[in-house]
Write an enzyme that holds these catalytic residues in place. Sequence first.
Site, PDB file in Angstrom:
ATOM      1  N   HIS A  97       0.718  -1.312   0.154  1.00  8.04           N
ATOM      2  CA  HIS A  97       0.023  -0.172   0.023  1.00  8.04           C
ATOM      3  C   HIS A  97       0.706   1.190   0.097  1.00  8.04           C
ATOM      4  CE1 HIS A  97      -3.312  -2.874   0.776  1.00  8.04           C
ATOM      5  NE2 HIS A  97      -3.987  -1.946   0.136  1.00  8.04           N
ATOM      6  N   ARG A 144     -10.030   4.495  -2.191  1.00  8.64           N
ATOM      7  CA  ARG A 144      -9.450   3.740  -0.863  1.00  8.64           C
ATOM      8  C   ARG A 144      -9.903   4.581   0.293  1.00  8.64           C
ATOM      9  NH1 ARG A 144      -5.441   1.944  -4.311  1.00  8.64           N
ATOM     10  NH2 ARG A 144      -5.251  -0.287  -4.423  1.00  8.64           N
ATOM     11  N   ARG A 167     -15.235   2.720  -2.052  1.00  4.93           N
ATOM     12  CA  ARG A 167     -15.155   1.414  -1.301  1.00  4.93           C
ATOM     13  C   ARG A 167     -15.265   1.443  -0.026  1.00  4.93           C
ATOM     14  NH1 ARG A 167      -9.590  -2.105  -2.116  1.00  4.93           N
ATOM     15  NH2 ARG A 167      -8.888  -0.712  -0.323  1.00  4.93           N
ATOM     16  N   GLU A 200     -11.710 -10.263  -4.761  1.00  2.00           N
ATOM     17  CA  GLU A 200     -10.379 -10.377  -4.633  1.00  2.00           C
ATOM     18  C   GLU A 200      -9.979 -11.506  -3.655  1.00  2.00           C
ATOM     19  OE1 GLU A 200      -9.116  -6.625  -2.507  1.00  2.00           O
ATOM     20  OE2 GLU A 200     -11.059  -6.408  -1.504  1.00  2.00           O
ATOM     21  N   ASN A 250      -4.636  -7.362  -6.852  1.00  2.00           N
ATOM     22  CA  ASN A 250      -3.422  -7.407  -5.876  1.00  2.00           C
ATOM     23  C   ASN A 250      -3.661  -8.326  -4.881  1.00  2.00           C
ATOM     24  OD1 ASN A 250      -2.813  -4.959  -7.232  1.00  2.00           O
ATOM     25  ND2 ASN A 250      -3.560  -3.449  -5.659  1.00  2.00           N
ATOM     26  N   ASP A 251      -5.029  -8.278  -4.331  1.00  2.00           N
ATOM     27  CA  ASP A 251      -5.211  -9.298  -3.354  1.00  2.00           C
ATOM     28  C   ASP A 251      -5.534 -10.766  -4.069  1.00  2.00           C
ATOM     29  OD1 ASP A 251      -5.013  -8.355  -0.858  1.00  2.00           O
ATOM     30  OD2 ASP A 251      -6.599  -7.127  -1.042  1.00  2.00           O
ATOM     31  N   ARG A 256       1.684 -10.356  -0.598  1.00  2.00           N
ATOM     32  CA  ARG A 256       1.989  -8.997  -1.471  1.00  2.00           C
ATOM     33  C   ARG A 256       3.106  -8.163  -0.938  1.00  2.00           C
ATOM     34  NH1 ARG A 256      -3.897  -5.853  -1.615  1.00  2.00           N
ATOM     35  NH2 ARG A 256      -2.610  -4.009  -2.047  1.00  2.00           N
ATOM     36  N   CYS A 283      -9.307  -2.982 -10.751  1.00  2.00           N
ATOM     37  CA  CYS A 283      -9.047  -1.941  -9.914  1.00  2.00           C
ATOM     38  C   CYS A 283      -7.579  -2.257  -9.117  1.00  2.00           C
ATOM     39  CB  CYS A 283     -10.110  -1.240  -8.974  1.00  2.00           C
ATOM     40  SG  CYS A 283     -10.371  -2.358  -7.664  1.00  2.00           S
TER      41      CYS A 283
HETATM   42  C1  PEP Z   1      -6.803  -5.095  -5.014  1.00  2.00           C
HETATM   43  O1  PEP Z   1      -6.644  -5.835  -3.797  1.00  2.00           O
HETATM   44  O2  PEP Z   1      -6.407  -5.247  -5.913  1.00  2.00           O
HETATM   45  C2  PEP Z   1      -7.210  -3.716  -4.429  1.00  2.00           C
HETATM   46  C3  PEP Z   1      -7.727  -2.854  -5.610  1.00  2.00           C
HETATM   47  O3  PEP Z   1      -7.491  -3.399  -3.175  1.00  2.00           O
HETATM   48  P1  PEP Z   1      -6.259  -2.871  -2.161  1.00  2.00           P
HETATM   49  O4  PEP Z   1      -5.103  -2.726  -3.035  1.00  2.00           O
HETATM   50  O5  PEP Z   1      -6.641  -1.832  -1.716  1.00  2.00           O
HETATM   51  O6  PEP Z   1      -6.239  -4.208  -1.267  1.00  2.00           O
HETATM   52 MG    MG Z   2      -7.805  -5.582  -1.993  1.00  2.00          MG
END
Ligand code: PEP
Ligand code: MG
Length: 587
Positions: A198, A305, A341, A442, A465-466, A476, A513
């Site tokens: 993040h 976010r 979100r 996710e 990402n998740d 990650r 996203c």
């Molecule tokens: C993701 O997990 O891809 C996402 C967009 O949410 P975050 O990166 O905030 O976990």
């Molecule tokens: Mg996520």
Amino acid sequence: MESHGKTETVIRGVAASRGIAHGQAFLYLQSELEIPRYTVEPARRAAEIERFDQALVTTRQQIAKIQLEVSTNLSEAEALIFDAHQMVLEDQALISETIREFENSGLNIETCFNAIAQRYISAFAEIDDEYLRERAADIKDVTRRLLHVLLGQTARQLTELVEKRIIVAHEISPSESAGIDRSAALGIVTDSGSRTSHAVIVARSMKIPSVVGARSLTAVVEDGDWLIVDGYEGLVILHPTEETLARYRIIQTEKSSFESRLMAAIELPPETADGVHVTLRANIEKADEVGLVQQYHADGVGLYRTEFLFLNATTLPTEEEQYADYRAIAEGLAPATVTIRTLDIGGDKPLPSNPELIGPEANPFLGFRAIRLCLEHPEMFKDQLRAILRASAHGKVEVMYPMISGPLELEAVNRLLGEAKADLRARQLAFDEKIRVGTMIEIPSAALAADLLAPHCQFFSIGTNDLIQYLLAIDRGNDRIAHLYDPAHPAVLRVLKQVIDAAHRQRLKVSVCGEMAGDALFAPLLIGLGVDELSMSPPLLPAVKFVIRAMKFSDAEKLATDALAQTDSRKTQEMILAFHHRHMAEG
Ligand code: PEP
Ligand code: MG
């Protein structure tokens, strides 16, 4: 080769945020200190106490200096924190207990001071009074600073960064990254982290060149050392020579003319050469990024976010505070859509104002995070839902839930949304009765059950990402396994395809996203797989739009079909790269 009498060293990390920075290091050592433990000979005991007294004086001076330096940038409340720190250093009980411990044990003063301070920290942390609990954080901060002084190391806060420097840190937490002054941070380099941590996402949206996963960098860099951060190639060049600097000046000129070429198309529609429109939206972390969304011509916000609003606060933001924030974004971007979100706290985003809400966990990414936490704190969650709903009266707002694992959870959340709506009706407050509800996909279970989730929402947004982290079991944020984080893995492509098809069968639109969406290499593949929308950090938009305009949708579909048939993800990566080069050159 030599530079300023020091040898040039190239360190390879992960390219996290594009751009090149050249400047001096601001060494930020936040990691746990290793405190040596040894016995001080009786003849040296007076000198040891003298060393402690001297460290107290130095630390007080350090704090006073920072307070002075940053006072113009800080609010009254923040300046008061430094007063609190000075008070800890003047606390006679803490000092005399340390000396008593030293006289009894004969152990070095760092060990004694730390033992006493830790006792104070735990005692304060357990007190049922918010003000006193905060004192634990003050003592912790001061303890770290004093120990650094005793051990001859530098301890600082990121808010101390006032002159243009490159931040060099072991790691940076999301809340720390949100507090960085973007005009002072030339670049960011960290030992740990990966492209999707993040803190990196925040650096990218602030357009700060950044390299992460540079392993042992903090061990070799000294404060004030000159370095280059190459956020394109993921390189850190310590003590660059004149030749290297000259080479980078040329690279920088080339890159900026390339960026200008990309920016030249920014106002044009995101349409493929054969006329297929792909909606491009923005990911933002703070309300003040509305200007960036406009500057890069994003079609509204695909992911706000909201947790950063919580991360930066000393108490949980109220419904009114959240409403003001969400409303500002909705109004600022109307008539474009803003997808808000709900709170995704936990994982790598602890809540500094209420650490006890989550508490220590063995596996935070598999733990009490996001919607799981919100469902257990329905009153806190409904404050947020009501704030989002009320903002929907001032623009086009959608609500989106993170970390949904299956239909029961989605139904439970929707019930709370229904209750929040009823509250507002009772209070006669306006909101969009037809507000669209989206689910993030996710978690692998949500991806596999996408067809069961579709009847309960109006759109999906895939959080790659998740999703990739959970699908491939790759943390990650862990730099040691960052190379295994593979968006081209056949399992990832199959799951993406399955989710997109399940959504389309029930006429739902699908967005992506995660960071994959803003990667101009992967965007054609996602579009070819059938994704309707891509949402990304605004500075990434020009390259993605450029490649979209240069390619044909039919070619992207072919790329996706070939990629799905591929068993070796390295070959898939090569195909993706070749496709990219072909179109970037043509466009
Ligand atoms: C993701 O997990 O891809 C996402 C967009 O949410 P975050 O990166 O905030 O976990
Ligand atoms: Mg996520």
